[in-house]
Scaffold this active site. Sequence first.
Site, short mmCIF file in Angstrom:
data_model
loop_
_atom_site.label_atom_id
_atom_site.label_comp_id
_atom_site.label_asym_id
_atom_site.label_seq_id
_atom_site.Cartn_x
_atom_site.Cartn_y
_atom_site.Cartn_z
N GLU A 163 0.79 3.86 1.86
CA GLU A 163 1.25 4.29 3.18
C GLU A 163 2.48 3.49 3.63
O GLU A 163 3.45 4.06 4.16
CB GLU A 163 0.14 4.12 4.23
CG GLU A 163 -1.13 4.89 3.93
CD GLU A 163 -2.12 4.06 3.13
OE1 GLU A 163 -1.72 3.40 2.15
OE2 GLU A 163 -3.30 4.08 3.46
N CYS A 211 -2.42 -0.93 7.19
CA CYS A 211 -1.63 0.32 7.16
C CYS A 211 -1.72 1.05 8.49
O CYS A 211 -0.76 1.68 8.93
CB CYS A 211 -2.12 1.20 6.02
SG CYS A 211 -1.66 0.59 4.40
N HIS A 265 0.83 -1.20 0.00
CA HIS A 265 0.00 0.00 0.00
C HIS A 265 0.87 1.26 0.00
O HIS A 265 2.03 1.24 0.44
CB HIS A 265 -0.95 0.00 1.20
CG HIS A 265 -2.09 -0.94 1.04
ND1 HIS A 265 -3.27 -0.83 1.73
CD2 HIS A 265 -2.25 -2.03 0.25
CE1 HIS A 265 -4.09 -1.79 1.39
NE2 HIS A 265 -3.50 -2.54 0.47
N CYS A 323 -6.13 1.36 5.44
CA CYS A 323 -6.75 0.10 5.86
C CYS A 323 -6.19 -0.32 7.22
O CYS A 323 -5.28 0.33 7.76
CB CYS A 323 -6.48 -0.98 4.81
SG CYS A 323 -4.74 -1.46 4.76
N1 LIG Z 1 -5.28 3.36 1.85
C1 LIG Z 1 -5.03 2.60 0.76
C2 LIG Z 1 -6.05 1.86 0.15
C3 LIG Z 1 -5.76 1.14 -0.97
N2 LIG Z 1 -4.49 1.13 -1.46
C4 LIG Z 1 -4.18 0.39 -2.70
C5 LIG Z 1 -3.99 -1.08 -2.57
C6 LIG Z 1 -4.50 -1.60 -3.89
O1 LIG Z 1 -3.49 -1.52 -4.87
C7 LIG Z 1 -5.61 -0.61 -4.20
C8 LIG Z 1 -6.93 -1.02 -3.64
O2 LIG Z 1 -7.46 -1.96 -4.42
P1 LIG Z 1 -8.98 -1.85 -4.94
O3 LIG Z 1 -9.60 -0.60 -4.35
O4 LIG Z 1 -8.86 -1.77 -6.41
O5 LIG Z 1 -9.59 -3.10 -4.42
O6 LIG Z 1 -5.25 0.60 -3.59
C9 LIG Z 1 -3.49 1.85 -0.85
O7 LIG Z 1 -2.33 1.85 -1.32
N3 LIG Z 1 -3.77 2.57 0.26
#
Ligand SMILES: Nc1ccn([C@H]2C[C@H](O)[C@@H](COP(=O)(O)O)O2)c(=O)n1
Length: 219
Positions: A82, A109, A80, A106
Amino acid sequence: MTSKRTDYLEWQEYFMAIAFLAAKRSKDPCTQVGACIVNDDNVIVGIGYNGMPKGCHDDAFSWAKKSDDKLENKHLYVCHAELNAILNKNCADIKGCTIYVALFPCNECAKVIIQSGIKEVVYMSDKHAHKCNTIASKKMLDAADVKYRQFIPKKNKIVIDFSEIDWNNMSQLPETPVKRNKSAEEGDITITNGCEAVQHLQKTPEKRLKVKDNISIGL
Ligand SMILES: Nc1ccn([C@H]2C[C@H](O)[C@@H](COP(=O)(O)O)O2)c(=O)n1
């Protein structure tokens, strides 16, 4: 004395814009997320975006979200934004820092944010607020006294125009649109905005002086 320009980016806009710019590096076809970590002196100490771990090539790992083959889903592999911003830190520790991130962190993170000593999360979107991993994230952040707040930008878009650097002092043209107050003469231009005038000047340098002298102002 010439006063400073007034339409500069404020700190928070700048930091969130850096996060969004970092997200442009993401190869995730669905969701591109960026994060920017800032210390109390407004110094950027970490930037990251969501991506596969080093050595796990973006073309060797699937970016699927809901594959029948569970091992094909990106969530098992992707780091992620973060996490990458924290791992990319350019200083000994990030205790007391603020992390600017496009999407609310999430639960995984949140753990890393808490353990790193970050004390504040500034986010743009909380679109997964209803999901368990976000609820769990907030439960941990609250327990660890890590503050979080949503950033509402004053402008929805920030345009990065690489050609801006080439503008000369002619770009210091009146910012408010002005209209012609007489019939157009050869070489005259109406400043509808400084940009257009500068671009015209650049295209026809031989008219630079003429156009500059004859630029119509007022109605
Ligand atoms: N706070 C976050 C939330 C999500 N991500 C990234 C991780 C995945 O590559 C994507 C999420 O996947 P999707 O929404 O397509 O199921 O976003 C992050 O880096 N930081």
